[in-house]
Write a protein that holds these residues in place. Structure first.
Motif, PDB file in Angstrom:
ATOM      1  N   HIS A  25     -42.256  46.899 -70.689  1.00 44.89           N
ATOM      2  CA  HIS A  25     -43.229  47.209 -71.727  1.00 44.89           C
ATOM      3  C   HIS A  25     -44.188  46.051 -71.980  1.00 44.89           C
ATOM      4  CE1 HIS A  25     -40.526  50.583 -72.618  1.00 44.89           C
ATOM      5  NE2 HIS A  25     -41.559  51.132 -73.278  1.00 44.89           N
ATOM      6  N   ASP A  26     -43.666  44.808 -71.999  1.00 49.23           N
ATOM      7  CA  ASP A  26     -44.549  43.686 -72.321  1.00 49.23           C
ATOM      8  C   ASP A  26     -45.589  43.466 -71.231  1.00 49.23           C
ATOM      9  OD1 ASP A  26     -42.671  42.880 -70.516  1.00 49.23           O
ATOM     10  OD2 ASP A  26     -42.221  40.947 -71.470  1.00 49.23           O
ATOM     11  N   GLN A  27     -45.252  43.796 -69.979  1.00 48.29           N
ATOM     12  CA  GLN A  27     -46.241  43.720 -68.898  1.00 48.29           C
ATOM     13  C   GLN A  27     -47.363  44.720 -69.146  1.00 48.29           C
ATOM     14  OE1 GLN A  27     -43.752  44.642 -65.560  1.00 48.29           O
ATOM     15  NE2 GLN A  27     -43.239  42.481 -65.134  1.00 48.29           N
ATOM     16  N   ALA A  28     -46.973  45.947 -69.507  1.00 46.91           N
ATOM     17  CA  ALA A  28     -47.965  46.993 -69.738  1.00 46.91           C
ATOM     18  C   ALA A  28     -48.861  46.643 -70.919  1.00 46.91           C
ATOM     19  CB  ALA A  28     -47.264  48.333 -69.971  1.00 46.91           C
ATOM     20  N   VAL A  29     -48.240  46.134 -71.990  1.00 48.65           N
ATOM     21  CA  VAL A  29     -49.025  45.786 -73.173  1.00 48.65           C
ATOM     22  C   VAL A  29     -50.030  44.694 -72.842  1.00 48.65           C
ATOM     23  CG1 VAL A  29     -48.900  44.778 -75.484  1.00 48.65           C
ATOM     24  CG2 VAL A  29     -47.241  46.532 -74.786  1.00 48.65           C
ATOM     25  N   LEU A  30     -49.575  43.652 -72.130  1.00 54.50           N
ATOM     26  CA  LEU A  30     -50.470  42.547 -71.787  1.00 54.50           C
ATOM     27  C   LEU A  30     -51.613  43.023 -70.904  1.00 54.50           C
ATOM     28  CD1 LEU A  30     -51.062  39.547 -71.999  1.00 54.50           C
ATOM     29  CD2 LEU A  30     -49.540  39.156 -70.065  1.00 54.50           C
ATOM     30  N   LEU A  31     -51.309  43.869 -69.940  1.00 61.71           N
ATOM     31  CA  LEU A  31     -52.356  44.412 -69.057  1.00 61.71           C
ATOM     32  C   LEU A  31     -53.323  45.276 -69.844  1.00 61.71           C
ATOM     33  CD1 LEU A  31     -50.128  45.287 -65.976  1.00 61.71           C
ATOM     34  CD2 LEU A  31     -52.052  43.691 -65.954  1.00 61.71           C
ATOM     35  N   GLY A  32     -52.779  46.073 -70.766  1.00 63.81           N
ATOM     36  CA  GLY A  32     -53.643  46.911 -71.585  1.00 63.81           C
ATOM     37  C   GLY A  32     -54.569  46.074 -72.439  1.00 63.81           C
ATOM     38  N   ASP A  33     -54.038  44.983 -72.982  1.00 67.99           N
ATOM     39  CA  ASP A  33     -54.875  44.102 -73.791  1.00 67.99           C
ATOM     40  C   ASP A  33     -56.004  43.484 -72.974  1.00 67.99           C
ATOM     41  OD1 ASP A  33     -53.385  44.649 -76.000  1.00 67.99           O
ATOM     42  OD2 ASP A  33     -52.244  42.770 -75.982  1.00 67.99           O
ATOM     43  N   GLU A  34     -55.759  43.298 -71.686  1.00 65.11           N
ATOM     44  CA  GLU A  34     -56.804  42.710 -70.836  1.00 65.11           C
ATOM     45  C   GLU A  34     -57.791  43.759 -70.335  1.00 65.11           C
ATOM     46  OE1 GLU A  34     -57.273  39.709 -70.667  1.00 65.11           O
ATOM     47  OE2 GLU A  34     -55.367  38.818 -71.279  1.00 65.11           O
ATOM     48  N   GLY A  35     -57.569  45.021 -70.709  1.00 67.17           N
ATOM     49  CA  GLY A  35     -58.513  46.065 -70.330  1.00 67.17           C
ATOM     50  C   GLY A  35     -58.143  46.821 -69.082  1.00 67.17           C
TER      51      GLY A  35
ATOM     52  N   GLY B 211     -51.074  54.771 -77.600  1.00 65.23           N
ATOM     53  CA  GLY B 211     -51.702  54.318 -78.830  1.00 65.23           C
ATOM     54  C   GLY B 211     -51.620  52.829 -79.041  1.00 65.23           C
ATOM     55  N   ILE B 212     -50.945  52.070 -78.143  1.00 64.22           N
ATOM     56  CA  ILE B 212     -50.904  50.615 -78.284  1.00 64.22           C
ATOM     57  C   ILE B 212     -52.313  50.075 -78.172  1.00 64.22           C
ATOM     58  CG2 ILE B 212     -50.093  48.479 -77.230  1.00 64.22           C
ATOM     59  CD1 ILE B 212     -47.587  49.915 -76.402  1.00 64.22           C
ATOM     60  N   SER B 213     -52.654  49.122 -79.018  1.00 68.71           N
ATOM     61  CA  SER B 213     -54.012  48.579 -79.022  1.00 68.71           C
ATOM     62  C   SER B 213     -54.300  47.910 -77.695  1.00 68.71           C
ATOM     63  CB  SER B 213     -54.174  47.562 -80.159  1.00 68.71           C
ATOM     64  OG  SER B 213     -55.421  46.922 -80.060  1.00 68.71           O
ATOM     65  N   THR B 214     -55.504  48.078 -77.220  1.00 73.29           N
ATOM     66  CA  THR B 214     -55.926  47.383 -76.013  1.00 73.29           C
ATOM     67  C   THR B 214     -56.646  46.105 -76.342  1.00 73.29           C
ATOM     68  OG1 THR B 214     -57.962  48.663 -75.985  1.00 73.29           O
ATOM     69  CG2 THR B 214     -56.110  49.511 -74.695  1.00 73.29           C
ATOM     70  N   ARG B 215     -56.574  45.665 -77.617  1.00 74.08           N
ATOM     71  CA  ARG B 215     -57.143  44.364 -77.997  1.00 74.08           C
ATOM     72  C   ARG B 215     -56.007  43.358 -78.094  1.00 74.08           C
ATOM     73  NH1 ARG B 215     -58.174  44.265 -82.735  1.00 74.08           N
ATOM     74  NH2 ARG B 215     -57.472  46.319 -83.453  1.00 74.08           N
ATOM     75  N   ARG B 216     -56.233  42.156 -77.538  1.00 75.00           N
ATOM     76  CA  ARG B 216     -55.201  41.121 -77.569  1.00 75.00           C
ATOM     77  C   ARG B 216     -54.817  40.843 -79.028  1.00 75.00           C
ATOM     78  NH1 ARG B 216     -53.044  37.653 -74.301  1.00 75.00           N
ATOM     79  NH2 ARG B 216     -54.436  38.251 -72.607  1.00 75.00           N
ATOM     80  N   GLY B 217     -53.501  40.881 -79.284  1.00 69.51           N
ATOM     81  CA  GLY B 217     -52.987  40.602 -80.628  1.00 69.51           C
ATOM     82  C   GLY B 217     -53.088  41.778 -81.565  1.00 69.51           C
TER      83      GLY B 217
END
Length: 721
Positions: free
Chosen positions: A671-681, A714-720
């Motif tokens: 999950h943390d990989q996906a979240v980080l990638l999503g935050d980077e766009g 629905g996880i934000s794609t903005r870092r933080g």
């Protein structure tokens, strides 16, 4: 036939005499004997008649007013055809001096008046027959002389009884004595021979004379410069009736060009025509000699097998003529290193010397005879690798070439040529597997590995024929909403003994053996059939990605395969996405844009797989008609904990967006990989987090029902965020 025509076929005689009655009597006698007759009453008229119609024979009276017979004969001989026409002088003079004078000015025979008229015709025919024989002999001699000149063949004769020597002009020219004032003698053969061959010439010719037998020898002439002429000398002793040698006759022929041609043919039979190195026949012969010498001396030797790395790329991109120039220079460098290092393997007691050969293509072999220790071979190999890797400029273009070298040792790795060559070849491939531009000694484990590769290659062939391969499909997920964008087709091998195998277990062997083309065709055809099935069932995703493998020269074949399968399957081509490795695309720099455009013209999408692991540049990406970049899983694995991997992934995403390309992250498992990638766009992902690769029935169910909610929507794609 008219009377005039019959007369023209008769031998023609010209009678020159100031006495009309004599001319009439001679005419009657000669015409009765079957001759055509012309007359002239003096020398001037004779010359005019001769010029009008050259006769076959002239009867010429010596004593005439004005121009006498001597002057007339001399003038006739100077006219065209005059020297071939016999002249019989007629005289009532009884002094011998007149006859001598007549012969001096060219007369061929004489008659003394009065004549025996009944014999006149016979005399004329005899002279004509003798003259014809002389003309034929002269013509034959001229032809023979011309043949000798063309063949550079001279003849000679030594008269042992008179102690005289004669040689033909052709022999004089050949030996360089044509302008010599004094007549040549027997010693010219010994004097003209090359100093190193003179003893042999003296011995052979003396032995032939002593034993009265013919001889044949070939030797060099003693001439200026390094390129001495070569002659073939044949001689035969002629004996008299009592069996004693009376003469020696023979011929000498210039065979320099023949010898050069023979040497060239011999050289080409044992040397490579492009590089001048030994070919496999000569190398094998030298290796057999070295093995025999090492067995006698109980010493070691080494055999090096060298293959240039990715040389086909040079031929494909720059042409075979350019490639041949590179091969010639590489051969020169290898030979230079071996010659400088030959003291390492200089044999003791007349063994085989080191040898360098071109086996064919971009393969070379090096024989190091009678080495002291293995590190000697390693030292030579290292120097060869260093020499090859130096920049090479051809036609104004700098080229960098590297090589891989395998080394086998006698007797540790084999005691015969075939075994040593096979093991050096195996070691060379091991050097390539370890990164190329390396040297590798053979060991027994490599033999097992090589045998395993051969077995695997055979099993792949059987697997293709026996329908043992399967396609599994892994979803490509839209991270923003969890929907399925598409699927990637992944090959698996349902091995009858080893179970289900992933591509890593067999693709490299398939690429080495060329079976990858058959596998690519099967994967593409099977995937397109499945696309058609899904389209008919209303389940087809937006895209189906097919990963095609191969070396850099495979792109042309891939285009042909895709074109054929699309034509046969009748699917909507925009659904199909072809994934090509970054190396496959980028290492065809000059042709890649054109080839990818041809692929794009088929209506499909193009993705660059494993992006970030190869040699891409921004300028190339801008010019290539690609649609998608896939971030290699190597950068995803530690993205949450390794700052450098995160930075690389961030850069690839930004690069893709700037070029308006889709970007997909491979190998997402947490999950943390996906979240980080999503935050980077990075919007699209695939990996075990969403689904393992699934067989057709299970992936069809996933396409029907969608990916289960794993709490990532629905996880934000903005870092933080």
């Amino acid at each position: 036939m008219t009377r005039q025509a019959e007369k023209s076929d008769l031998p023609r005689v010209l009678i020159v005499d100031d006495d009309m009655s004599m001319r009439l009597l001679m005419r009657a006698s000669l015409e009765q004997a079957g001759f055509a007759v012309d007359e002239a009453e003096d020398g001037w008229e004779a010359l005019k008649s001769f010029e009008r119609s050259i006769p076959d024979l002239v009867f010429l009276d010596l004593v005439m007013p004005g121009m006498d017979g001597f002057a007339t004969c001399e003038a006739l001989k100077e006219l065209p055809g005059g020297r071939r026409t016999p002249v019989i002088i007629m005289t009532g003079l009884e002094d011998v001096e007149s006859v001598h004078m007549a012969f001096d000015v060219g007369a061929d025979d004489f008659l003394t008046k009065p004549f025996n008229w009944a014999m006149l015709g016979y005399r004329a025919r005899y002279v004509l027959r003798a003259n014809g024989a002389m003309l034929r002999l002269a013509k034959s001699e001229a032809r023979l002389a011309e043949a000798h000149r063309i063949a550079q063949l001279g003849s000679w004769e030594l008269d042992l009884e008179r102690d005289s020597f004669h040689c033909s002009p052709e022999l004089g020219a050949l030996l360089g004595i044509e302008d010599q004032q004094e007549p040549p003698d027997w010693s010219l053969f010994f004097e003209s021979a090359h100093p190193e061959d003179r003893g042999m010439v003296t011995r052979v010719m003396g032995n032939a004379l002593e034993k009265r037998k013919s001889y044949s020898l070939t030797y060099r002439l003693n001439g200026p410069g390094p390129d001495n002429r070569v002659v073939q000398h044949l001689g035969e002793v002629v004996c008299d009736g009592r069996g004693r040698p009376s003469a020696v006759v023979g011929t000498v022929q210039d065979v320099t060009e023949l010898k050069r041609a023979e040497e060239k043919v011999k050289f080409l039979a044992y040397h490579d025509s492009l590089t001048g190195l030994a070919n496999r026949h000569l190398f094998n012969d030298r290796t057999h000699q070295a093995i025999a010498a090492c067995k006698r001396s109980e010493r070691s030797m080494a055999l090096l097998f060298l293959d240039l790395d990715r040389f086909k790329r040079i031929n494909d991109n720059l042409g075979h003529r350019f490639g041949d120039t590179v091969l010639t220079e590489i051969a020169r460098r290898i030979l230079g290193v071996v010659r400088k290092c030959d003291s390492i393997s200089r044999p003791v007691g007349g063994g085989a010397m080191p040898c360098v050969s071109r086996r064919g293509g971009d393969e070379f072999t090096i024989l190091l005879a009678e080495i002291t220790q293995p590190r000697d071979a390693a030292g030579v190999a290292a120097r060869v690798l260093d020499a090859i890797s130096q920049p090479l400029v051809v036609e104004g273009r700098e080229v960098l070439v590297t090589a891989s070298i395998g080394i086998s040792l006698f007797p540790e790795d084999g005691t015969d040529l075939e075994t040593l060559m096979k093991n050096a070849d195996i070691a060379m491939y091991q050097a390539k597997d370890e990164g190329r531009n390396k040297l590798q000694f053979f060991n027994d484990s490599m033999n097992l590995a090589a045998a395993g590769r051969l077995t695997l290659e055979s099993e792949i062939r059987k697997g293709l024929a026996g329908d043992e391969f399967r396609l599994f499909y892994q979803p490509l997920v839209d991270f923003l909403n969890g929907s399925i964008l598409g699927v990637e087709a992944l090959i698996r091998w349902d091995h009858p003994e080893r179970g289900l195998l992933s591509p890593g277990a067999f693709i490299s062997v398939a690429e080495e053996s060329g079976l990858i083309f058959d596998i690519n065709a099967w994967v593409l055809q099977t995937a397109c059939v499945q696309i058609k099935t899904w389209q008919e069932a209303g389940l087809c995703p937006q895209r189906v990605a097919v990963n095609l493998s191969g070396e850099q020269y495979a792109l042309e074949r891939i285009i042909e395969t895709v074109s054929t399968v699309l034509r046969e399957s009748c699917i909507d081509s925009h659904v199909l996405e072809i994934e090509l490795s970054e190396n496959l695309v980028m290492k065809k720099e000059q042709d890649a844009a054109l080839l990818l455009s041809r692929l794009k013209d088929l209506g499909i999408r193009i993705a660059v797989d494993d992006f970030g692991t190869g040699y891409s540049s921004l300028s190339h990406l801008k010019s290539f008609p690609i649609d998608t970049l896939k971030i290699d899983r190597a950068f995803i694995k530690d993205i949450a904990t390794e700052g450098k991997d995160a930075a690389i992934a961030r850069s690839i995403v930004a690069l893709a967006h700037s070029l308006e390309l889709d970007v997909i992250a491979e190998g997402v498992e947490m999950h943390d990989q996906a979240v980080l990638l999503g935050d980077e766009g990075c919007q699209f992902m695939q990996g075990y987090l969403f689904s393992h690769p699934l067989p057709v029935r299970e992936i069809s169910e996933v396409l029907r029902r969608g990916i289960p909610d794993m709490g990532i929507r629905g996880i934000s794609t903005r870092r933080g965020g």
